[in-house]
Design a protein around this motif. Structure first.
Motif, PDB file in Angstrom:
ATOM      1  N   ARG A  55       0.808  -1.217   0.000  1.00 29.49           N
ATOM      2  CA  ARG A  55       0.000   0.000   0.000  1.00 29.49           C
ATOM      3  C   ARG A  55       0.844   1.272   0.000  1.00 29.49           C
ATOM      4  NH1 ARG A  55      -3.204  -3.531   3.240  1.00 29.49           N
ATOM      5  NH2 ARG A  55      -2.389  -2.826   5.245  1.00 29.49           N
ATOM      6  N   LEU A  56       2.149   1.147   0.146  1.00 30.55           N
ATOM      7  CA  LEU A  56       3.019   2.314   0.099  1.00 30.55           C
ATOM      8  C   LEU A  56       3.436   2.554  -1.346  1.00 30.55           C
ATOM      9  CD1 LEU A  56       5.293   1.725   3.220  1.00 30.55           C
ATOM     10  CD2 LEU A  56       3.474   3.408   2.974  1.00 30.55           C
ATOM     11  N   THR A  57       3.048   3.683  -1.894  1.00 32.19           N
ATOM     12  CA  THR A  57       3.288   3.975  -3.297  1.00 32.19           C
ATOM     13  C   THR A  57       4.766   3.900  -3.648  1.00 32.19           C
ATOM     14  OG1 THR A  57       1.361   5.435  -3.327  1.00 32.19           O
ATOM     15  CG2 THR A  57       2.942   5.669  -5.131  1.00 32.19           C
ATOM     16  N   GLY A  58       5.097   3.045  -4.609  1.00 33.90           N
ATOM     17  CA  GLY A  58       6.472   2.930  -5.078  1.00 33.90           C
ATOM     18  C   GLY A  58       7.390   2.182  -4.145  1.00 33.90           C
ATOM     19  N   ALA A  59       6.832   1.412  -3.176  1.00 34.19           N
ATOM     20  CA  ALA A  59       7.665   0.750  -2.164  1.00 34.19           C
ATOM     21  C   ALA A  59       8.647  -0.245  -2.765  1.00 34.19           C
ATOM     22  CB  ALA A  59       6.779   0.045  -1.130  1.00 34.19           C
ATOM     23  N   THR A  60       8.326  -0.809  -3.926  1.00 32.82           N
ATOM     24  CA  THR A  60       9.249  -1.771  -4.536  1.00 32.82           C
ATOM     25  C   THR A  60      10.596  -1.121  -4.856  1.00 32.82           C
ATOM     26  OG1 THR A  60       8.191  -1.298  -6.658  1.00 32.82           O
ATOM     27  CG2 THR A  60       7.494  -3.291  -5.511  1.00 32.82           C
ATOM     28  N   TYR A  61      10.603   0.209  -5.003  1.00 33.51           N
ATOM     29  CA  TYR A  61      11.846   0.904  -5.345  1.00 33.51           C
ATOM     30  C   TYR A  61      12.544   1.499  -4.121  1.00 33.51           C
ATOM     31  CZ  TYR A  61      10.443   0.402 -10.205  1.00 33.51           C
ATOM     32  OH  TYR A  61      10.086  -0.115 -11.434  1.00 33.51           O
ATOM     33  N   PHE A  62      12.029   1.256  -2.914  1.00 35.93           N
ATOM     34  CA  PHE A  62      12.688   1.765  -1.717  1.00 35.93           C
ATOM     35  C   PHE A  62      14.169   1.388  -1.642  1.00 35.93           C
ATOM     36  CE2 PHE A  62       8.940   2.487   1.448  1.00 35.93           C
ATOM     37  CZ  PHE A  62       8.471   3.512   0.633  1.00 35.93           C
ATOM     38  N   PRO A  63      14.566   0.165  -2.040  1.00 37.00           N
ATOM     39  CA  PRO A  63      15.991  -0.187  -1.920  1.00 37.00           C
ATOM     40  C   PRO A  63      16.929   0.717  -2.703  1.00 37.00           C
ATOM     41  CG  PRO A  63      14.674  -2.171  -2.173  1.00 37.00           C
ATOM     42  CD  PRO A  63      13.746  -1.013  -2.418  1.00 37.00           C
ATOM     43  N   GLU A  64      16.415   1.500  -3.648  1.00 33.32           N
ATOM     44  CA  GLU A  64      17.268   2.394  -4.434  1.00 33.32           C
ATOM     45  C   GLU A  64      17.632   3.678  -3.694  1.00 33.32           C
ATOM     46  OE1 GLU A  64      16.106   3.398  -8.397  1.00 33.32           O
ATOM     47  OE2 GLU A  64      15.527   1.358  -8.895  1.00 33.32           O
ATOM     48  N   ARG A  65      16.968   3.971  -2.580  1.00 36.24           N
ATOM     49  CA  ARG A  65      17.148   5.282  -1.953  1.00 36.24           C
ATOM     50  C   ARG A  65      18.589   5.553  -1.540  1.00 36.24           C
ATOM     51  NH1 ARG A  65      12.473   5.893   2.521  1.00 36.24           N
ATOM     52  NH2 ARG A  65      13.263   3.841   3.097  1.00 36.24           N
ATOM     53  N   LEU A  66      19.326   4.508  -1.163  1.00 35.14           N
ATOM     54  CA  LEU A  66      20.697   4.699  -0.683  1.00 35.14           C
ATOM     55  C   LEU A  66      21.749   4.485  -1.772  1.00 35.14           C
ATOM     56  CD1 LEU A  66      20.069   3.110   2.770  1.00 35.14           C
ATOM     57  CD2 LEU A  66      21.157   5.332   2.452  1.00 35.14           C
ATOM     58  N   LEU A  67      21.299   4.312  -3.019  1.00 34.30           N
ATOM     59  CA  LEU A  67      22.251   4.103  -4.108  1.00 34.30           C
ATOM     60  C   LEU A  67      23.178   5.305  -4.276  1.00 34.30           C
ATOM     61  CD1 LEU A  67      23.354   2.577  -6.587  1.00 34.30           C
ATOM     62  CD2 LEU A  67      21.541   3.689  -7.934  1.00 34.30           C
ATOM     63  N   GLY A  68      22.601   6.513  -4.352  1.00 37.94           N
ATOM     64  CA  GLY A  68      23.416   7.704  -4.557  1.00 37.94           C
ATOM     65  C   GLY A  68      24.468   7.896  -3.475  1.00 37.94           C
ATOM     66  N   PRO A  69      24.084   7.864  -2.191  1.00 39.55           N
ATOM     67  CA  PRO A  69      25.094   7.997  -1.143  1.00 39.55           C
ATOM     68  C   PRO A  69      26.170   6.923  -1.203  1.00 39.55           C
ATOM     69  CG  PRO A  69      22.894   8.303  -0.228  1.00 39.55           C
ATOM     70  CD  PRO A  69      22.713   7.865  -1.650  1.00 39.55           C
ATOM     71  N   ALA A  70      25.776   5.678  -1.570  1.00 43.87           N
ATOM     72  CA  ALA A  70      26.770   4.605  -1.662  1.00 43.87           C
ATOM     73  C   ALA A  70      27.768   4.884  -2.788  1.00 43.87           C
ATOM     74  CB  ALA A  70      26.069   3.268  -1.890  1.00 43.87           C
ATOM     75  N   LEU A  71      27.278   5.348  -3.921  1.00 44.07           N
ATOM     76  CA  LEU A  71      28.168   5.644  -5.046  1.00 44.07           C
ATOM     77  C   LEU A  71      29.094   6.820  -4.729  1.00 44.07           C
ATOM     78  CD1 LEU A  71      25.620   5.171  -7.962  1.00 44.07           C
ATOM     79  CD2 LEU A  71      27.754   3.893  -7.691  1.00 44.07           C
ATOM     80  N   VAL A  72      28.534   7.881  -4.164  1.00 43.00           N
ATOM     81  CA  VAL A  72      29.358   9.057  -3.870  1.00 43.00           C
ATOM     82  C   VAL A  72      30.341   8.765  -2.744  1.00 43.00           C
ATOM     83  CG1 VAL A  72      29.325  11.451  -3.082  1.00 43.00           C
ATOM     84  CG2 VAL A  72      27.607  10.663  -4.711  1.00 43.00           C
ATOM     85  N   GLY A  73      29.869   8.106  -1.678  1.00 41.82           N
ATOM     86  CA  GLY A  73      30.713   7.874  -0.520  1.00 41.82           C
ATOM     87  C   GLY A  73      31.732   6.770  -0.718  1.00 41.82           C
ATOM     88  N   THR A  74      31.262   5.591  -1.143  1.00 37.75           N
ATOM     89  CA  THR A  74      32.163   4.445  -1.258  1.00 37.75           C
ATOM     90  C   THR A  74      33.077   4.562  -2.470  1.00 37.75           C
ATOM     91  OG1 THR A  74      30.598   2.974  -0.152  1.00 37.75           O
ATOM     92  CG2 THR A  74      32.267   1.940  -1.552  1.00 37.75           C
ATOM     93  N   VAL A  75      32.514   4.954  -3.617  1.00 40.84           N
ATOM     94  CA  VAL A  75      33.294   4.990  -4.860  1.00 40.84           C
ATOM     95  C   VAL A  75      33.945   6.354  -5.070  1.00 40.84           C
ATOM     96  CG1 VAL A  75      33.214   4.653  -7.362  1.00 40.84           C
ATOM     97  CG2 VAL A  75      31.774   3.247  -5.865  1.00 40.84           C
TER      98      VAL A  75
END
Length: 499
Positions: free
Chosen positions: A26-46
């Motif tokens: 019932r949470l709109t777009g919840a299937t894509y929640f795992p993407e929220r931390l992609l940007g910080p992971a790319l900027v921070g780790t890489v």
């Protein structure tokens, strides 16, 4: 051997949101929640650390190459400014590992699916990634969003540490446990009840509050599985509910309960009662005030047995004041030090109760008290919170950690931000992440690494199907942050007819 913090970095991210599966539907777009931390992971780790990153998603990201390049280019002002050779080198450090599963099952369930051959292939890649970088002497770790027994077992199988509290402590994150922990920490809370599993017991407990003058209440399912306030219901009692006319107050409350306003519009009262029998429910006094704010504290229990303050925010809630939509960093200076002190005391109680490591969040209500502010404990989240991805993104882009008083200061200049997870409009449906990226990259509102201000996008894949995405606007004051976010909405509105 070199110290762990000096070793090369390799990170696996499986950012599974493990609340109620029915709630995720019932949470709109919840299937894509795992993407929220992609940007910080790319900027921070890489980008910052030059480390290797394996990021697991399901369903597959939309415009994945464009999204990865967008984040990798932020520190250098975009793909072109970063340089072709530098971009190729950074791309070689990134492995996006998708599973073509758009169901609302937990990401951990998709990864560990025993019958899906694609999941088996993902697990093989995880083992290979771990073995390769461990052999190279790298510090390999698994990042996930909240305590999770399946992901704990996976980390154990891979032989690498995770970054969350042990799943055995999940019960500490329930509503009733939160009230107990607040009491042990000396943090005041709204008047409320114990856990009730049937209507009659609940009505009797509410009747006692009514006798004390409480008329507005929040009912909360006593489970950590209901995020976003969707396990709550608002109940208003008639002013004459406790009138001494021969009928018991509890009987009046029983009749009033079905009129409670459920925060999850797809739940019926009958379904709510069924859930109450399974998880229990507490009732709390609804706190009123003008203004009524919702500050939050984020902390971490370190591997060395200490409690550390990570960040503070003022949360932006929906009109019902129950559901998270975004946040502003840092929390207001008028109560920030009090917020940190309360949060650290809560962390100490969690440590005393056996919590060994990992992130936690503490939500409060802030009301005026004379010339100052009064903070009331609201709930404890025994997991990372929705403030993590904007905070880690801002910290990675600015290349700094908060000061002792909870601010971002770089070269004598203070930076703040505003973040939203619900930039949503039906007209956005059909747009692609690449269009969002093109609308901000190189524009006056796009993130500028020289000025260190601008808009950064997140959770972009959800825009195509759901017309929803998120963003963080980093600025030098709150007014500029709000202006950047408003202009972002205007720019996307101009794209909408193309969607």
């Amino acid at each position: 051997m070199t110290e762990p913090h000096r070793r090369p970095m390799a990170r696996i991210h499986i950012e599974s949101r493990e609340c109620s599966p029915e709630l995720l539907e019932r949470l709109t777009g919840a299937t894509y929640f795992p993407e929220r931390l992609l940007g910080p992971a790319l900027v921070g780790t890489v980008g910052r650390a030059g480390g290797h990153l394996m990021y697991v998603t399901a369903p597959s990201m939309i415009d994945v190459t464009e999204q990865v390049d967008y984040y990798l280019g932020l520190l250098g002002g975009g793909v072109r400014a970063t340089g072709a050779e530098s971009m190729r080198r950074m791309r070689g450090l990134v492995t996006i590992t998708p599973i073509d599963d758009d169901s609302t099952r937990w990401l951990s369930t998709k990864v560990l699916d025993p019958v899906n051959p694609q999941a088996a292939e993902v697990r093989r890649r995880l083992r290979d990634f771990t073995a390769l970088h461990r052999a190279a002497g790298s510090d390999v770790r698994l990042s996930y969003f909240e305590p999770s027994e399946p992901l704990e077992n996976l980390a154990r199988e891979l032989g690498i540490p995770g970054n969350q509290p042990a799943a055995a402590h999940i019960p500490l994150g329930t509503k009733h446990s939160s009230r107990e922990i607040f009491a042990a920490a000396g943090v005041p809370v709204p008047r409320g009840t114990g856990v009730c599993y049937d209507l009659h017991t609940l009505a009797e407990a509410i009747a006692r509050l009514a006798a004390d003058g409480v008329r507005e209440l929040v009912l909360k399912l006593d489970s950590s599985a209901f995020g976003g306030g969707l396990g709550n219901a608002l109940l208003t009692l008639d002013p004459h509910i406790a009138a001494p006319d021969g009928e018991g107050t509890a009987e009046r409350v029983v009749r009033a309960l079905p009129g409670a306003a459920l925060m999850d519009p797809k739940l019926s009262w009958h379904e709510y009662v069924t859930l109450m029998k399974e998880t229990g429910v507490i009732a709390e006094e609804m706190i009123a005030g003008e203004p009524l704010l919702s500050p939050s504290f984020q902390g971490r229990l370190t591997e060395h047995g200490t409690v550390r303050a990570v960040s503070t925010h003022d949360q932006v809630l929906a009109g019902n004041a129950q559901s998270y939509q975004g946040c502003a960093f840092p929390a207001d200076a008028a109560y920030r030090s009090q917020l940190v002190a309360h949060g650290l005391r809560v962390g100490e109680v969690l440590r005393e109760r056996g919590l060994g490591r990992g992130g936690f969040g503490v939500d409060f209500l802030a009301t005026r008290a004379g010339a100052g502010w009064r903070l009331l404990g609201c709930e404890i989240n025994l997991r990372e919170t929705a403030t993590k991805h904007p905070f880690t993104m801002a910290a990675a882009l600015l290349g700094t950690a908060p000061t002792d008083d909870g601010r971002f200061v770089v070269d004598g200049t203070e930076y703040v931000y505003e973040a939203s997870d619900v930039l949503m409009d039906p007209r956005y449906k059909g747009l692609r992440p690449s269009q969002l990226i093109a609308a901000v990259t190189g524009s006056p509102i796009g993130y500028d690494p020289v000025r260190r201000t601008g808009v950064v996008l997140h959770m972009m894949s959800a825009v195509t199907e759901y017309g929803k995405f998120g963003a963080v606007s980093i600025a030098r004051d709150r007014a500029e942050a709000s202006s950047l976010m408003a202009e972002l909405r205007d720019r996307v509105a101009q794209l909408a007819p193309l969607g």
